[in-house]
Motif scaffolding. Structure first.
Motif, PDB file in Angstrom:
ATOM      1  N   ARG A 275      12.852  23.384  13.044  1.00  0.00           N
ATOM      2  CA  ARG A 275      13.522  22.097  13.196  1.00  0.00           C
ATOM      3  C   ARG A 275      12.455  21.044  13.505  1.00  0.00           C
ATOM      4  O   ARG A 275      11.626  21.231  14.395  1.00  0.00           O
ATOM      5  CB  ARG A 275      14.579  22.115  14.283  1.00  0.00           C
ATOM      6  CG  ARG A 275      15.306  20.761  14.422  1.00  0.00           C
ATOM      7  CD  ARG A 275      16.626  20.909  15.158  1.00  0.00           C
ATOM      8  NE  ARG A 275      17.653  21.516  14.313  1.00  0.00           N
ATOM      9  CZ  ARG A 275      18.843  21.924  14.778  1.00  0.00           C
ATOM     10  NH1 ARG A 275      19.119  21.830  16.061  1.00  0.00           N
ATOM     11  NH2 ARG A 275      19.732  22.434  13.957  1.00  0.00           N
ATOM     12  N   LEU A 276      12.485  19.971  12.719  1.00  0.00           N
ATOM     13  CA  LEU A 276      11.570  18.856  12.932  1.00  0.00           C
ATOM     14  C   LEU A 276      12.313  17.772  13.711  1.00  0.00           C
ATOM     15  O   LEU A 276      13.322  17.244  13.246  1.00  0.00           O
ATOM     16  CB  LEU A 276      11.080  18.301  11.596  1.00  0.00           C
ATOM     17  CG  LEU A 276      10.188  17.063  11.670  1.00  0.00           C
ATOM     18  CD1 LEU A 276       8.892  17.373  12.419  1.00  0.00           C
ATOM     19  CD2 LEU A 276       9.894  16.527  10.280  1.00  0.00           C
TER      20      LEU A 276
ATOM     21  N   VAL B 253       7.761  16.035  16.214  1.00  0.00           N
ATOM     22  CA  VAL B 253       7.254  17.325  16.654  1.00  0.00           C
ATOM     23  C   VAL B 253       8.056  18.421  15.958  1.00  0.00           C
ATOM     24  O   VAL B 253       9.289  18.392  15.932  1.00  0.00           O
ATOM     25  CB  VAL B 253       7.322  17.470  18.196  1.00  0.00           C
ATOM     26  CG1 VAL B 253       8.751  17.309  18.720  1.00  0.00           C
ATOM     27  CG2 VAL B 253       6.710  18.790  18.641  1.00  0.00           C
ATOM     28  N   LEU B 254       7.335  19.357  15.369  1.00  0.00           N
ATOM     29  CA  LEU B 254       7.960  20.504  14.704  1.00  0.00           C
ATOM     30  C   LEU B 254       8.066  21.649  15.691  1.00  0.00           C
ATOM     31  O   LEU B 254       7.104  21.939  16.419  1.00  0.00           O
ATOM     32  CB  LEU B 254       7.119  20.936  13.505  1.00  0.00           C
ATOM     33  CG  LEU B 254       7.672  22.115  12.695  1.00  0.00           C
ATOM     34  CD1 LEU B 254       8.940  21.720  11.949  1.00  0.00           C
ATOM     35  CD2 LEU B 254       6.622  22.642  11.716  1.00  0.00           C
TER      36      LEU B 254
ATOM     37  N   ILE C   1       2.185  24.697  16.710  1.00  0.00           N
ATOM     38  CA  ILE C   1       3.635  24.543  16.625  1.00  0.00           C
ATOM     39  C   ILE C   1       4.294  25.152  17.869  1.00  0.00           C
ATOM     40  O   ILE C   1       4.154  26.363  18.118  1.00  0.00           O
ATOM     41  CB  ILE C   1       4.187  25.230  15.364  1.00  0.00           C
ATOM     42  CG1 ILE C   1       3.482  24.694  14.113  1.00  0.00           C
ATOM     43  CG2 ILE C   1       5.697  25.048  15.264  1.00  0.00           C
ATOM     44  CD1 ILE C   1       3.826  25.456  12.842  1.00  0.00           C
ATOM     45  N   PRO C   2       5.024  24.365  18.657  1.00  0.00           N
ATOM     46  CA  PRO C   2       5.747  24.933  19.796  1.00  0.00           C
ATOM     47  C   PRO C   2       6.841  25.909  19.345  1.00  0.00           C
ATOM     48  O   PRO C   2       7.517  25.674  18.333  1.00  0.00           O
ATOM     49  CB  PRO C   2       6.368  23.710  20.477  1.00  0.00           C
ATOM     50  CG  PRO C   2       5.633  22.528  19.940  1.00  0.00           C
ATOM     51  CD  PRO C   2       5.194  22.909  18.557  1.00  0.00           C
ATOM     52  N   VAL C   3       6.992  26.977  20.087  1.00  0.00           N
ATOM     53  CA  VAL C   3       8.097  27.917  19.905  1.00  0.00           C
ATOM     54  C   VAL C   3       9.046  27.705  21.071  1.00  0.00           C
ATOM     55  O   VAL C   3       8.673  27.917  22.234  1.00  0.00           O
ATOM     56  CB  VAL C   3       7.599  29.372  19.866  1.00  0.00           C
ATOM     57  CG1 VAL C   3       8.776  30.338  19.696  1.00  0.00           C
ATOM     58  CG2 VAL C   3       6.584  29.555  18.740  1.00  0.00           C
TER      59      VAL C   3
ATOM     60  N   CYS D 260       6.490  27.220   3.170  1.00  0.00           N
ATOM     61  CA  CYS D 260       5.062  27.182   2.840  1.00  0.00           C
ATOM     62  C   CYS D 260       4.482  25.788   2.953  1.00  0.00           C
ATOM     63  O   CYS D 260       3.294  25.630   3.239  1.00  0.00           O
ATOM     64  CB  CYS D 260       4.833  27.728   1.431  1.00  0.00           C
ATOM     65  SG  CYS D 260       5.396  29.418   1.206  1.00  0.00           S
ATOM     66  N   THR D 261       5.284  24.766   2.725  1.00  0.00           N
ATOM     67  CA  THR D 261       4.785  23.392   2.859  1.00  0.00           C
ATOM     68  C   THR D 261       5.311  22.723   4.125  1.00  0.00           C
ATOM     69  O   THR D 261       5.237  21.504   4.260  1.00  0.00           O
ATOM     70  CB  THR D 261       5.160  22.562   1.617  1.00  0.00           C
ATOM     71  OG1 THR D 261       6.551  22.679   1.352  1.00  0.00           O
ATOM     72  CG2 THR D 261       4.374  23.028   0.404  1.00  0.00           C
ATOM     73  N   SER D 262       5.823  23.538   5.039  1.00  0.00           N
ATOM     74  CA  SER D 262       6.161  23.061   6.383  1.00  0.00           C
ATOM     75  C   SER D 262       5.074  23.474   7.374  1.00  0.00           C
ATOM     76  O   SER D 262       4.559  22.650   8.127  1.00  0.00           O
ATOM     77  CB  SER D 262       7.510  23.623   6.832  1.00  0.00           C
ATOM     78  OG  SER D 262       8.553  23.195   5.988  1.00  0.00           O
ATOM     79  N   PHE D 263       4.705  24.760   7.350  1.00  0.00           N
ATOM     80  CA  PHE D 263       3.658  25.240   8.240  1.00  0.00           C
ATOM     81  C   PHE D 263       2.357  24.468   8.054  1.00  0.00           C
ATOM     82  O   PHE D 263       1.650  24.183   9.016  1.00  0.00           O
ATOM     83  CB  PHE D 263       3.387  26.728   7.978  1.00  0.00           C
ATOM     84  CG  PHE D 263       4.314  27.681   8.668  1.00  0.00           C
ATOM     85  CD1 PHE D 263       4.173  27.962  10.022  1.00  0.00           C
ATOM     86  CD2 PHE D 263       5.317  28.332   7.953  1.00  0.00           C
ATOM     87  CE1 PHE D 263       5.018  28.870  10.651  1.00  0.00           C
ATOM     88  CE2 PHE D 263       6.159  29.245   8.578  1.00  0.00           C
ATOM     89  CZ  PHE D 263       6.007  29.505   9.927  1.00  0.00           C
ATOM     90  N   ASP D 264       2.026  24.127   6.801  1.00  0.00           N
ATOM     91  CA  ASP D 264       0.678  23.600   6.554  1.00  0.00           C
ATOM     92  C   ASP D 264       0.470  22.175   7.044  1.00  0.00           C
ATOM     93  O   ASP D 264      -0.643  21.655   6.989  1.00  0.00           O
ATOM     94  CB  ASP D 264       0.308  23.724   5.072  1.00  0.00           C
ATOM     95  CG  ASP D 264       1.120  22.849   4.139  1.00  0.00           C
ATOM     96  OD1 ASP D 264       1.985  22.083   4.606  1.00  0.00           O
ATOM     97  OD2 ASP D 264       0.886  22.925   2.914  1.00  0.00           O
ATOM     98  N   LYS D 265       1.517  21.530   7.523  1.00  0.00           N
ATOM     99  CA  LYS D 265       1.386  20.173   8.050  1.00  0.00           C
ATOM    100  C   LYS D 265       1.187  20.142   9.562  1.00  0.00           C
ATOM    101  O   LYS D 265       1.032  19.068  10.154  1.00  0.00           O
ATOM    102  CB  LYS D 265       2.617  19.349   7.668  1.00  0.00           C
ATOM    103  CG  LYS D 265       2.698  19.091   6.161  1.00  0.00           C
ATOM    104  CD  LYS D 265       3.988  18.418   5.776  1.00  0.00           C
ATOM    105  CE  LYS D 265       3.964  18.047   4.296  1.00  0.00           C
ATOM    106  NZ  LYS D 265       3.702  19.188   3.409  1.00  0.00           N
ATOM    107  N   TRP D 266       1.188  21.315  10.182  1.00  0.00           N
ATOM    108  CA  TRP D 266       1.120  21.382  11.647  1.00  0.00           C
ATOM    109  C   TRP D 266       0.091  22.416  12.071  1.00  0.00           C
ATOM    110  O   TRP D 266       0.116  23.561  11.605  1.00  0.00           O
ATOM    111  CB  TRP D 266       2.497  21.730  12.221  1.00  0.00           C
ATOM    112  CG  TRP D 266       3.470  20.621  11.954  1.00  0.00           C
ATOM    113  CD1 TRP D 266       4.183  20.397  10.806  1.00  0.00           C
ATOM    114  CD2 TRP D 266       3.767  19.534  12.828  1.00  0.00           C
ATOM    115  NE1 TRP D 266       4.924  19.249  10.928  1.00  0.00           N
ATOM    116  CE2 TRP D 266       4.693  18.693  12.151  1.00  0.00           C
ATOM    117  CE3 TRP D 266       3.363  19.194  14.117  1.00  0.00           C
ATOM    118  CZ2 TRP D 266       5.198  17.533  12.733  1.00  0.00           C
ATOM    119  CZ3 TRP D 266       3.867  18.051  14.708  1.00  0.00           C
ATOM    120  CH2 TRP D 266       4.786  17.223  14.012  1.00  0.00           C
TER     121      TRP D 266
END
Length: 425
Positions: free
Chosen positions: A318-319, A53-54, A408-410, A399-405
Motif C-alpha cells: 500500500r502506497l 511512503v510505501l 520499505i517499512p513492513v 516488479c515496478t513497485s519494489f524498484d522505486k523504493w
C-alpha cells in the motif's frame, strides 16, 4: 545448505544508518541504524513517517509466503521464486526459509547481490554470454563447492561464447536449453531440431554441462489454458527425448523448469505428468510476483482465480500519499507520482482515506493520471476528501513497485512498523 550461515551481510543491513537516502522515513530518525529504528516499533501513521511512503503488510507477506510453500509442496514442485521481483535479500531469505530450493535471477548483478547475502542456489533465467560475468561465476563455483548455478542456453553461438569465456575453469557451468514459447516469443530456441543442435554444442563444450530444459510459458502467443498446456507438454517431451538420447549422462538429476505468476497451475498439472526418466527430475517452478502480489495485474491473472480451493494470495503493498490540493469538487492532487508508484500496467487504485486516525473506504475517488510527483485524482460528488488527508493506494505490478523504493517499512495491521526491507536494483 541453501543459505551460507557465515554471511554477515544481513547484520550489516541492520547497521546501516538512516538518512536522506531513504524516502518516507521519519526525519528525526536520521543517524539511527535501521535495526535501532525497527526496535522502536514506530507507528506508520503517528511515528513521524512522511508521505509518500510505501509499506508492506506484515500479515499479508507472511500469508503469501506460507501459501506458496504449501502449494508447491502439495504439487511436488521445487520452488525457485524469481528474485528480480523484489531484489530484496531479506525476502530471499524468508522465501528460502519457507521451503524455496533457491532463487531465480535474470542478470549478473542480481546474482552478485544474492551471493553477497549467502544464497547458494541460483537459477539464471537468461543466456549468459558476458565474459567478465562468466569469469566471476566460474570463480564463485571454483571457490565454493556448495554453490549451485544453472542458466539458460538458447543458441550455438551463445554456447561457443560461454565456453570460450570459461576456459580454465575447474567446474563446468550447468545449463538448460531454453525452449521458446512460440514464434515471436521473447527468447529461446524455436524448434526441437534447433534445441538438439544447441544440446550438441553443449556436449562439445568443456566448460558447460547440460542438466535439463526450461522455458517461460508466459510468452506463449495468445496464451490460454489449452495453448499453455500444449507448450508445457512440448517442454516435457523435449526433456524425455534428450534423456532417451543420453544427453544427461553424468548428471545427478534432470532439471525441467517453467513457471511465471500467471500459469503455475498449468505447470503443476503438466509437470505431474512427467514420465519416469533415467534420473530423478527436479520439477522447478519460478513464480516470483506472489511475494507481495498486487491489486491489479496479478490480482486478475493469478491462477488461484481458477483454483480457488487452493487458496488466495493477498496484496501486500500500500502506497500512502497525502492530499496537497483540492482545487475543485471534481479534482484533487496527492503527493505521489511516477517516482513512487508502479504505472506501467495500471494506474494505482484509491482504496482508503485516513483522517484524524480514522480510516474509511475511498468511495468516489480514482487516480486519473500521474505526473512525476503528483497523482491526479478524480473525485465524484460523494467523495469526502480534504487537503491533509492520507490516501492509501493499491498498486499493480510488483516488479515496478519494489524498484522505486530503497527501504520499505513492513507494518502490521495497526500500523506498527516491525521491519524494513532493503532493495538492491
Amino acid at each position: 545448505m541453501v543459505l551460507d550461515p557465515g554471511s554477515d551481510a544481513y547484520t550489516l543491513l541492520a547497521e546501516e544508518r538512516v538518512d536522506h537516502r531513504f524516502k518516507g522515513l521519519p526525519p528525526d530518525a536520521d543517524g539511527l541504524t535501521v535495526g535501532e529504528l525497527a526496535a522502536q516499533r514506530r507507528n506508520l501513521f503517528t511515528g513521524g513517517f512522511t508521505t509518500p511512503v510505501l509499506a508492506l503488510s506484515a500479515e499479508r507477506l507472511e500469508h503469501n509466503l506460507k501459501l506458496m510453500e504449501t502449494y508447491t509442496a502439495r504439487h511436488g514442485l521445487v520452488f525457485a521464486p524469481h528474485g528480480k521481483t523484489s531484489m530484496a535479500p531479506q525476502l530471499f531469505r524468508r522465501q528460502i526459509e519457507h521451503g524455496a530450493w533457491g532463487i531465480t535471477l535474470a542478470v549478473p548483478h542480481q546474482v552478485r547481490v544474492a551471493r553477497a547475502f549467502g544464497v547458494r542456489r541460483v537459477f539464471l533465467a537468461n543466456e549468459l554470454v558476458d565474459p567478465a560475468a562468466l569469469r566471476w561465476i566460474s570463480g564463485e563455483l571454483d571457490a565454493d563447492p556448495g554453490f549451485r548455478f544453472v542458466c539458460y542456453v538458447d543458441s550455438v553461438r551463445g554456447v561457443e561464447l560461454m565456453d570460450a569465456a570459461l576456459a580454465g575453469s575447474a567446474r563446468p557451468v550447468d545449463v538448460v536449453v531454453e525452449l521458446a514459447g512460440g514464434e515471436g516469443a521473447r527468447t529461446g530456441v524455436r524448434t526441437e531440431a534447433e534445441c538438439a543442435a544447441v544440446a550438441d554444442a553443449v556436449a562439445g563444450a568443456r566448460g558447460l554441462r547440460l542438466v535439463g530444459v526450461a522455458g517461460y510459458e508466459g510468452e506463449v502467443p495468445d496464451a490460454d489454458p489449452e495453448r499453455v498446456r500444449a507448450w508445457l507438454r512440448r517442454l516435457v517431451a523435449l526433456a524425455a527425448d534428450f534423456d532417451e538420447a543420453g544427453r544427461f549422462a553424468g548428471v545427478e538429476e534432470i532439471v525441467v523448469s517453467a513457471g511465471g505468476s500467471a500459469w503455475f497451475d498449468a505447470v503443476a498439472d503438466v509437470f505431474a505428468e512427467i514420465p519416469e526418466l533415467s534420473l530423478p527430475v527436479l520439477k522447478m517452478l519460478r513464480s516470483g510476483a506472489y511475494v507481495s502480489h498486487d491489486d491489479g495485474h496479478y490480482r486478475e491473472l493469478t491462477p488461484f482465480n481458477r483454483v480457488p480451493e487452493e487458496g488466495a494470495l493477498e496484496p501486500a503493498f500500500r502506497l500512502w500519499t497525502q492530499v496537497v490540493s483540492r482545487p475543485s469538487a471534481a479534482q484533487a492532487f496527492a503527493n505521489a507520482g511516477k517516482r513512487d508508484a508502479a504505472y506501467d500496467l495500471d494506474l494505482p487504485f484509491a482504496q482508503v482515506v485516513r483522517r484524524d486516525g480514522a480510516e474509511r473506504p475511498a468511495d468516489g475517488i480514482s487516480v486519473a493520471s500521474l505526473s512525476d510527483q503528483h497523482a491526479w485524482l478524480r473525485t465524484a460528488p460523494e467523495a469526502d476528501l480534504e487537503v491533509g488527508d492520507w490516501l492509501g493506494l493499491g498498486l499493480s505490478h510488483p516488479c515496478t513497485s519494489f524498484d522505486k523504493w530503497v527501504l520499505i517499512p513492513v507494518a502490521e495491521a495497526d500500523g506498527t512498523v516491525v521491519d524494513y526491507i532493503r532493495t538492491f536494483f
